[in-house]
Design a protein around this motif. Sequence first.
Motif, mmCIF file in Angstrom:
data_model
loop_
_atom_site.group_PDB
_atom_site.id
_atom_site.type_symbol
_atom_site.label_atom_id
_atom_site.label_comp_id
_atom_site.label_asym_id
_atom_site.label_seq_id
_atom_site.Cartn_x
_atom_site.Cartn_y
_atom_site.Cartn_z
ATOM 1 N N GLN A 31 40.094 33.775 -13.579
ATOM 2 C CA GLN A 31 40.124 32.912 -12.403
ATOM 3 C C GLN A 31 41.450 32.158 -12.302
ATOM 4 N N MET A 32 41.939 31.660 -13.435
ATOM 5 C CA MET A 32 43.216 30.932 -13.409
ATOM 6 C C MET A 32 44.371 31.853 -13.022
ATOM 7 N N ALA A 33 44.365 33.074 -13.527
ATOM 8 C CA ALA A 33 45.407 34.030 -13.145
ATOM 9 C C ALA A 33 45.349 34.288 -11.644
ATOM 10 N N THR A 34 44.150 34.399 -11.108
ATOM 11 C CA THR A 34 43.984 34.616 -9.668
ATOM 12 C C THR A 34 44.449 33.401 -8.881
ATOM 13 N N VAL A 35 44.101 32.213 -9.345
ATOM 14 C CA VAL A 35 44.536 30.978 -8.685
ATOM 15 C C VAL A 35 46.063 30.921 -8.625
ATOM 16 N N PHE A 36 46.708 31.123 -9.752
ATOM 17 C CA PHE A 36 48.173 31.055 -9.790
ATOM 18 C C PHE A 36 48.798 32.173 -8.960
ATOM 19 N N ALA A 37 48.207 33.377 -9.022
ATOM 20 C CA ALA A 37 48.747 34.505 -8.256
ATOM 21 C C ALA A 37 48.648 34.247 -6.757
ATOM 22 N N LEU A 38 47.478 33.829 -6.295
ATOM 23 C CA LEU A 38 47.293 33.540 -4.863
ATOM 24 C C LEU A 38 48.212 32.413 -4.404
ATOM 25 N N SER A 39 48.303 31.381 -5.213
ATOM 26 C CA SER A 39 49.146 30.240 -4.858
ATOM 27 C C SER A 39 50.614 30.629 -4.811
ATOM 28 N N ALA A 40 51.044 31.432 -5.769
ATOM 29 C CA ALA A 40 52.441 31.872 -5.790
ATOM 30 C C ALA A 40 52.749 32.750 -4.578
ATOM 31 N N VAL A 41 51.841 33.674 -4.252
ATOM 32 C CA VAL A 41 52.069 34.529 -3.086
ATOM 33 C C VAL A 41 52.130 33.688 -1.820
ATOM 34 N N ALA A 42 51.208 32.761 -1.663
ATOM 35 C CA ALA A 42 51.197 31.930 -0.460
ATOM 36 C C ALA A 42 52.480 31.124 -0.330
ATOM 37 N N ARG A 43 52.950 30.578 -1.433
ATOM 38 C CA ARG A 43 54.193 29.798 -1.375
ATOM 39 C C ARG A 43 55.398 30.704 -1.128
ATOM 40 N N CYS A 44 55.387 31.906 -1.702
ATOM 41 C CA CYS A 44 56.477 32.855 -1.431
ATOM 42 C C CYS A 44 56.474 33.278 0.029
ATOM 43 N N VAL A 45 55.294 33.507 0.590
ATOM 44 C CA VAL A 45 55.194 33.866 2.003
ATOM 45 C C VAL A 45 55.777 32.749 2.854
ATOM 46 N N ALA A 46 55.509 31.503 2.472
ATOM 47 C CA ALA A 46 56.034 30.366 3.228
ATOM 48 C C ALA A 46 57.559 30.304 3.161
ATOM 49 N N VAL A 47 58.147 30.739 2.052
ATOM 50 C CA VAL A 47 59.601 30.667 1.863
ATOM 51 C C VAL A 47 60.305 31.944 2.335
ATOM 52 N N TYR A 48 59.772 33.113 1.941
ATOM 53 C CA TYR A 48 60.460 34.386 2.174
ATOM 54 C C TYR A 48 59.858 35.231 3.294
ATOM 55 N N GLY A 49 58.646 34.904 3.762
ATOM 56 C CA GLY A 49 57.930 35.764 4.695
ATOM 57 C C GLY A 49 57.208 36.861 3.921
ATOM 58 N N ARG A 50 56.339 37.602 4.601
ATOM 59 C CA ARG A 50 55.545 38.644 3.921
ATOM 60 C C ARG A 50 56.415 39.760 3.355
ATOM 61 N N GLU A 51 57.294 40.301 4.165
ATOM 62 C CA GLU A 51 58.135 41.415 3.717
ATOM 63 C C GLU A 51 59.076 40.976 2.597
ATOM 64 N N GLY A 52 59.668 39.803 2.748
ATOM 65 C CA GLY A 52 60.557 39.283 1.710
ATOM 66 C C GLY A 52 59.820 39.040 0.407
ATOM 67 N N THR A 53 58.571 38.581 0.503
ATOM 68 C CA THR A 53 57.762 38.355 -0.695
ATOM 69 C C THR A 53 57.477 39.663 -1.408
ATOM 70 N N MET A 54 57.106 40.703 -0.652
ATOM 71 C CA MET A 54 56.828 41.999 -1.277
ATOM 72 C C MET A 54 58.089 42.530 -1.966
ATOM 73 N N HIS A 55 59.222 42.398 -1.315
ATOM 74 C CA HIS A 55 60.485 42.840 -1.917
ATOM 75 C C HIS A 55 60.769 42.054 -3.200
ATOM 76 N N HIS A 56 60.553 40.752 -3.159
ATOM 77 C CA HIS A 56 60.766 39.886 -4.323
ATOM 78 C C HIS A 56 59.862 40.322 -5.487
ATOM 79 N N LEU A 57 58.586 40.540 -5.199
ATOM 80 C CA LEU A 57 57.646 40.956 -6.240
ATOM 81 C C LEU A 57 57.995 42.341 -6.790
ATOM 82 N N ASP A 58 58.396 43.247 -5.914
ATOM 83 C CA ASP A 58 58.786 44.589 -6.369
ATOM 84 C C ASP A 58 60.002 44.533 -7.296
ATOM 85 N N ARG A 59 60.957 43.675 -6.944
ATOM 86 C CA ARG A 59 62.163 43.549 -7.768
ATOM 87 C C ARG A 59 61.815 42.994 -9.149
#
Length: 147
Positions: A111-139
């Motif tokens: 559950q904690m891993a999911t909490v941190f993962a969801l929160s990190a994705v949401a904050r990345c989306v807010a900063v980089y947008g969806r496509e930028g976040t996917m690129h960031h995670l892939d890198r």
Amino acid sequence: MTTSTEQITGETAALDLMRGYLAADPEAIAAASGAGAACPTTAAYMRQQASGLLTEAVLADPDFSPYRRAVMGPAGIEWLESVPMETAVAEAVLALAGDGAAPRLALDDAQMATVFALSAVARCVAVYGREGTMHHLDRIRSVVAGP
């Protein structure tokens, strides 16, 4: 410093979990979650990777200041509202969205891993947008899972 198989598996699973949520891919989410459930050490590395990426995403926010609460931006909140999650996870995610403080709930490692993962994705989306976040995670994943 040596890198263990559990570390690589956990860090890769955290990134795969984040990518799965971002792509709304239930099979990828289940596979990544299963990797963390297989071994407590892997689960710990998974949680550590997701937590670190959450911290990185908070600091990447151009509006971040150490002098005020790290409230999540509207794009991140909007993305979170589209993600189905269990009640305990949702409560913890919303606590992190409010001020960035670690939630004080009795959650297990998955559950904690999911909490941190969801929160990190949401904050990345807010900063980089969806496509930028996917690129960031892939890198990051290409580095973590490297040769």
